[in-house]
Design an enzyme around this catalytic site. Structure first.
Site, PDB file in Angstrom:
ATOM      1  N   TYR A  95      31.590  30.575  41.963  1.00  0.00           N
ATOM      2  CA  TYR A  95      31.483  31.925  41.397  1.00  0.00           C
ATOM      3  C   TYR A  95      32.745  32.394  40.676  1.00  0.00           C
ATOM      4  O   TYR A  95      32.650  33.000  39.602  1.00  0.00           O
ATOM      5  CB  TYR A  95      31.035  32.913  42.480  1.00  0.00           C
ATOM      6  CG  TYR A  95      29.548  32.845  42.706  1.00  0.00           C
ATOM      7  CD1 TYR A  95      28.675  33.617  41.944  1.00  0.00           C
ATOM      8  CD2 TYR A  95      29.009  31.987  43.655  1.00  0.00           C
ATOM      9  CE1 TYR A  95      27.305  33.539  42.133  1.00  0.00           C
ATOM     10  CE2 TYR A  95      27.643  31.895  43.840  1.00  0.00           C
ATOM     11  CZ  TYR A  95      26.794  32.678  43.081  1.00  0.00           C
ATOM     12  OH  TYR A  95      25.434  32.592  43.260  1.00  0.00           O
ATOM     13  N   GLU A 137      22.574  33.341  49.385  1.00  0.00           N
ATOM     14  CA  GLU A 137      22.509  31.878  49.372  1.00  0.00           C
ATOM     15  C   GLU A 137      22.996  31.283  50.691  1.00  0.00           C
ATOM     16  O   GLU A 137      22.462  30.265  51.154  1.00  0.00           O
ATOM     17  CB  GLU A 137      23.314  31.351  48.179  1.00  0.00           C
ATOM     18  CG  GLU A 137      22.617  31.639  46.859  1.00  0.00           C
ATOM     19  CD  GLU A 137      23.549  31.643  45.658  1.00  0.00           C
ATOM     20  OE1 GLU A 137      24.674  31.103  45.767  1.00  0.00           O
ATOM     21  OE2 GLU A 137      23.152  32.188  44.606  1.00  0.00           O
TER      22      GLU A 137
END
Length: 405
Positions: A95, A137
């Site tokens: 990310y 997730e």
């Protein structure tokens, strides 16, 4: 936490995103891959070549910007993307890389229009989204029956129609297969000496849960004869022509939020072409008293799972299958080979299914658009619509997404 001025700035950039979104996201991917080429082992390079992934990312960023202050409208989009990320083994450490390159792409494309204040606002907004995605997730990974990719052996290979082949997969380590939800998919990871990067593709599980194998059914996509360039159909052609019984494949745990939800209503399953794969799993697993499966195929040679669906109706009288051929041969009999003809339409839906049902649909883009238009005309509420697209989503209908799975 976003400040009120930052939220205002993000909202103010929505028109700019609509105008330049795909340019920004295309530049983002080029920039990120140049600096982190290893990420090409994760991303679908075919979708990069066609621009589908750039358009999908632009649509999701636009949806996020428009509904940032109404997070309840984003839950469905977040869930769908999180399942896809989990199926690719996207990790928390990815990310910051994405965020850095996305903000740089915004600045490099927009130039002076991307003021430090705007970039700071988008950096804060991205940080919030990244934290949400990482958390969702993480929960998916923790609930998965196995970690990462696991070796499965092809124990059976069946030609289902002219274009579709089924692979029956069994864990090489001898463990049993944990249940999955009807409608989910698995990722298959492949690498050959002709491919510069590992590639991953998702394939719906086409049989009911509870078996000692997983079954995927793969449509052959067009690719240049003998070519191993990263073109459309590369992996599907490898699975059709080169993967045989006894071979091993890396398979990820099942993911996907397009799953059967039995809520006391009749269930209508609308399948276009290879879209039959997740819907067959649903039809086999459904416990409701009324299931209507409408299968639309071009011609008899494309009629996938014909015998299996006939047997299903005998075993489960609550399942009613109606098959439509677009092209009918001279030796093909109405009522035997197929039950109706032509493309999906309002009239056909009214003729064959109840409207007080939950509607699940899957198929190519044109089919999906037609179904959406018909359900709009019939005023079927968004809360009773569930769908799966076999390509990156180009337009998130955010006001409805939270109800789609």
């Amino acid at each position: 936490m976003l400040t009120a001025p930052q939220l205002h700035l993000i909202k103010a950039t929505v028109p700019v995103l609509k105008q330049h979104g795909t340019t920004i996201t295309s530049h983002f991917y080029r920039r990120m891959f140049a600096r982190h080429p290893e990420l090409q082992n994760v991303f679908n390079l075919t979708h990069q070549q066609t621009g589908a992934q750039s358009r999908s990312l632009a649509a999701s960023v636009l949806a996020y910007a428009e509904f940032l202050d109404q997070p309840e409208f984003l839950s469905g989009m977040v869930a769908r993307i999180a399942h896809k990320h989990a199926s690719l083994d996207v990790l928390a450490e990815h990310y910051p890389i994405v965020g850095e390159n996305l903000l740089a792409a915004i600045q490099e494309v927009l130039g002076d229009a991307a003021t430090p204040e705007i970039l700071d606002a988008w950096g804060a907004a991205y940080g919030i989204l990244a934290d949400i995605m990482i958390g969702v997730e993480k929960n998916l990974y923790q609930a998965a029956p196995w970690e990462g990719f696991k070796a499965f052996q092809v124990v059976q290979k069946v030609q289902e129609s002219a274009q579709i082949v089924s692979l029956h997969l069994k864990p090489l380590d001898g463990t049993s297969i944990a249940p999955f939800k009807p409608g989910q998919y698995v990722s298959v990871r492949l690498k050959t000496e002709h491919m510069p990067y590992t590639q991953i593709r998702q394939y719906s599980l086409s049989d009911a849960p509870g078996k000692d194998t997983l079954r995927i059914s793969v449509k052959r996509e067009l690719a240049p004869q003998g070519s191993f360039d990263l073109q459309d159909g590369l992996l599907s052609n490898l699975l059709h022509d080169h993967i045989q019984v006894g071979d091993a494949l890396d398979v990820h745990a099942p993911m996907g939020d397009f799953v059967l939800q039995e809520r006391g209503r009749p269930v209508v399953l609308l399948a276009g072409g290879v879209g039959i794969t997740p819907l067959l799993s649903m039809a086999k697993a459904a416990k409701t008293s009324e299931v209507h499966l409408l299968q639309f195929v071009m011609k008899k040679a494309d009629h996938t799972f014909r015998d299996e669906l006939s047997a299903l109706q005998v075993e489960n009288p609550q399942v009613q299958v109606t098959v439509f051929y677009t092209e009918v041969g001279a030796d093909e009999l109405l009522g035997i080979d197929h039950q109706d003809t032509g493309l999906i339409s309002t009239e056909k839906l009214l003729k064959h299914v109840p409207l007080d049902a939950d509607f699940y649909y899957c198929g190519p883009a044109g089919f999906m658009q037609a179904v959406e238009s018909i359900l709009d005309d019939l005023q079927v509420p968004a809360a009773r619509r569930f769908f799966e697209a076999f390509s990156p989503t180009q337009d998130f209908k955010v006001g409805e997404v939270q109800l789609q799975g």
